[in-house]
Design an enzyme around this catalytic site. Structure first.
Site, PDB file in Angstrom:
ATOM      1  N   ARG A 176       4.168  21.554  47.484  1.00 60.42           N
ATOM      2  CA  ARG A 176       5.568  21.538  47.005  1.00 60.42           C
ATOM      3  C   ARG A 176       5.993  22.915  46.478  1.00 60.42           C
ATOM      4  O   ARG A 176       7.162  23.306  46.637  1.00 60.42           O
ATOM      5  CB  ARG A 176       5.789  20.429  45.975  1.00 60.42           C
ATOM      6  CG  ARG A 176       4.904  20.439  44.730  1.00 60.42           C
ATOM      7  CD  ARG A 176       5.060  19.112  43.989  1.00 60.42           C
ATOM      8  NE  ARG A 176       4.402  19.024  42.690  1.00 60.42           N
ATOM      9  CZ  ARG A 176       3.140  18.659  42.486  1.00 60.42           C
ATOM     10  NH1 ARG A 176       2.357  18.390  43.533  1.00 60.42           N
ATOM     11  NH2 ARG A 176       2.653  18.556  41.261  1.00 60.42           N
TER      12      ARG A 176
ATOM     13  N   ASN B 112       8.532  12.997  42.478  1.00 61.69           N
ATOM     14  CA  ASN B 112       9.602  13.160  41.471  1.00 61.69           C
ATOM     15  C   ASN B 112      10.662  12.092  41.744  1.00 61.69           C
ATOM     16  O   ASN B 112      11.171  11.437  40.826  1.00 61.69           O
ATOM     17  CB  ASN B 112      10.280  14.531  41.571  1.00 61.69           C
ATOM     18  CG  ASN B 112       9.418  15.695  41.110  1.00 61.69           C
ATOM     19  OD1 ASN B 112       9.506  16.780  41.656  1.00 61.69           O
ATOM     20  ND2 ASN B 112       8.605  15.470  40.101  1.00 61.69           N
TER      21      ASN B 112
ATOM     22  N   HIS C 276       9.151  24.171  41.595  1.00 61.93           N
ATOM     23  CA  HIS C 276       9.392  23.628  42.940  1.00 61.93           C
ATOM     24  C   HIS C 276      10.586  22.673  42.947  1.00 61.93           C
ATOM     25  O   HIS C 276      10.969  22.094  41.919  1.00 61.93           O
ATOM     26  CB  HIS C 276       8.139  22.904  43.429  1.00 61.93           C
ATOM     27  CG  HIS C 276       7.789  21.716  42.579  1.00 61.93           C
ATOM     28  ND1 HIS C 276       8.392  20.485  42.728  1.00 61.93           N
ATOM     29  CD2 HIS C 276       6.943  21.574  41.534  1.00 61.93           C
ATOM     30  CE1 HIS C 276       7.923  19.646  41.827  1.00 61.93           C
ATOM     31  NE2 HIS C 276       7.030  20.283  41.084  1.00 61.93           N
TER      32      HIS C 276
HETATM   33  O1  LIG Z   1       3.448  16.139  37.527  1.00 65.87           O
HETATM   34  C1  LIG Z   1       4.496  15.524  37.326  1.00 65.87           C
HETATM   35  O2  LIG Z   1       4.572  14.293  37.306  1.00 65.87           O
HETATM   36  C2  LIG Z   1       5.796  16.258  37.131  1.00 65.87           C
HETATM   37  O3  LIG Z   1       6.070  17.066  38.162  1.00 65.87           O
HETATM   38  C3  LIG Z   1       5.854  16.946  35.828  1.00 65.87           C
HETATM   39  O4  LIG Z   1       5.886  15.884  35.006  1.00 65.87           O
HETATM   40  P1  LIG Z   1       6.340  15.885  33.503  1.00 65.87           P
HETATM   41  O5  LIG Z   1       7.804  16.156  33.456  1.00 65.87           O
HETATM   42  O6  LIG Z   1       5.996  14.502  33.090  1.00 65.87           O
HETATM   43  O7  LIG Z   1       5.498  16.886  32.793  1.00 65.87           O
END
Ligand SMILES: O=C(O)[C@H](O)COP(=O)(O)O
Length: 331
Positions: free
Chosen positions: A135, A92, A86
């Protein structure tokens, strides 16, 4: 981990061996053929696979046939598999652990999804799979809006008999101009447990960079009360094998819009990565990745750079033909 917009940044490791599937016509089964040099991790994920393809391929009433493209409706020896993480979500952007919290895209994420759509606008898509999270669904829809074929993506509602009945379409012609969108919780982001909602930098400051990296990238160490990548793979890869591979075997072109970790687990499976190799696998937001499923094997083709990149369409005869037909169509 900051998401890179570079199309080359999405995969930083090399596959060790090619995945291979055989289709047992007599038994109606898909069999994952394990090659002798496959890694122990792949074996652990279950390389010998059998599924009843008849019951797994979605019903014709839900999946419109594609009369103008011989490549999409009949048994085909090659089909496209597009994977998209996504676009950037609001969490994010804030650098928060998100996991299964259902957060929408930012305007930048919307743009990433649109740009992803432009990159794949000449590649056939017969069926779309997304997670149950908004998302991924926004990304799938926005990307498909860019497709030159201009079919309408329609979410399939099978959560109850009523939902199924009330969302029926009664025109064969309209069905032909539609693409079913199947949502599945199994494709959701890994459940991040007690990290959900926490700031990634602050968590690293508190628990140490190495600990947080282990939670985020190791294969089998889960974050507190959350899912490890291995646990995420158990549901995501099982779903991929049971529901999505039969579509590819039947010649359908598939797009999956999902998440960093559910897609990492699927790519680990497709590329037969070890639990060490998957640590360095990073997926950028909104970058489509193309695989060709041909003669029972998945061939990784990287990211289609743009609608005009001739190379992408030269990969297979069917994709090249599809592109030619689109070019010949009055828009
Ligand atoms: O779920 C989350 O926080 C991110 O979309 C993926 O996180 P990561 O890069 O820490 O696995």
């Amino acid at each position: 981990m900051a998401a890179s917009t570079s199309q080359h940044a999405l995969i930083s490791i090399k596959p060790r061996c090619a995945s291979s599937f055989g289709y047992d016509k007599k038994a109606g089964n898909v069999r994952f053929v394990s090659s002798t040099n496959c890694c122990p991790t792949s074996r652990k994920l279950g390389l010998v696979y059998a599924s009843n393809s008849q019951s797994s391929v979605i019903e014709p009433t839900q999946l419109p046939s594609n009369p103008e493209s011989g490549s999409t409706s009949k048994k085909s020896s090659e089909s496209a598999l597009i994977l998209i993480r996504h676009g950037e979500s609001l969490w994010n952007e804030k650098n928060l652990f998100t996991g299964c919290v259902d957060v929408p895209l930012t305007p930048k994420g919307v743009n990433e999804a649109i740009e992803a759509g432009k990159r794949i606008c000449n590649i056939p898509v017969d069926v779309i799979y997304t997670s149950s999270l908004i998302r991924a669904q926004m990304t799938a829809m926005l990307a498909m809006m860019q497709h030159r074929r201009k079919k309408v993506p329609i979410i399939v509602h099978n959560e109850s008999e009523r939902a199924h009945q009330w969302s029926q379409v009664y025109s064969e012609e309209t069905k032909k101009q539609s693409i079913p969108v199947i949502t599945a919780w199994q494709l959701n982001e890994r459940m991040y447990g007690e990290l959900q909602g926490l700031n990634k930098q602050e968590t690293a400051d508190l628990f140490g960079k190495d600990q947080v990296h282990e939670w985020r990238r190791s294969y089998d160490i889960p974050p507190p009360n959350g899912e490890s990548l291995e646990m995420c793979a158990e549901r995501a890869v099982s779903y991929f094998k049971d529901q999505i591979i039969p579509q590819l075997v039947a010649g359908k072109h598939v797009m999956i819009a999902a998440h960093g970790n559910s897609l990492r687990s699927i790519i680990m499976h497709l590329d037969k990565l070890t639990s060490q190799e998957v640590i360095s696998l990073e997926l950028s937001t909104g970058i489509p990745m193309l695989y060709i499923f041909k003669e029972g094997k998945f061939i990784r083709r990287g990211s289609p750079a743009g609608p005009s990149e001739a190379g992408v369409y030269a990969y297979t005869k069917n994709l090249a033909k599809y592109r030619q037909k689109l070019d010949g169509m009055v828009q």
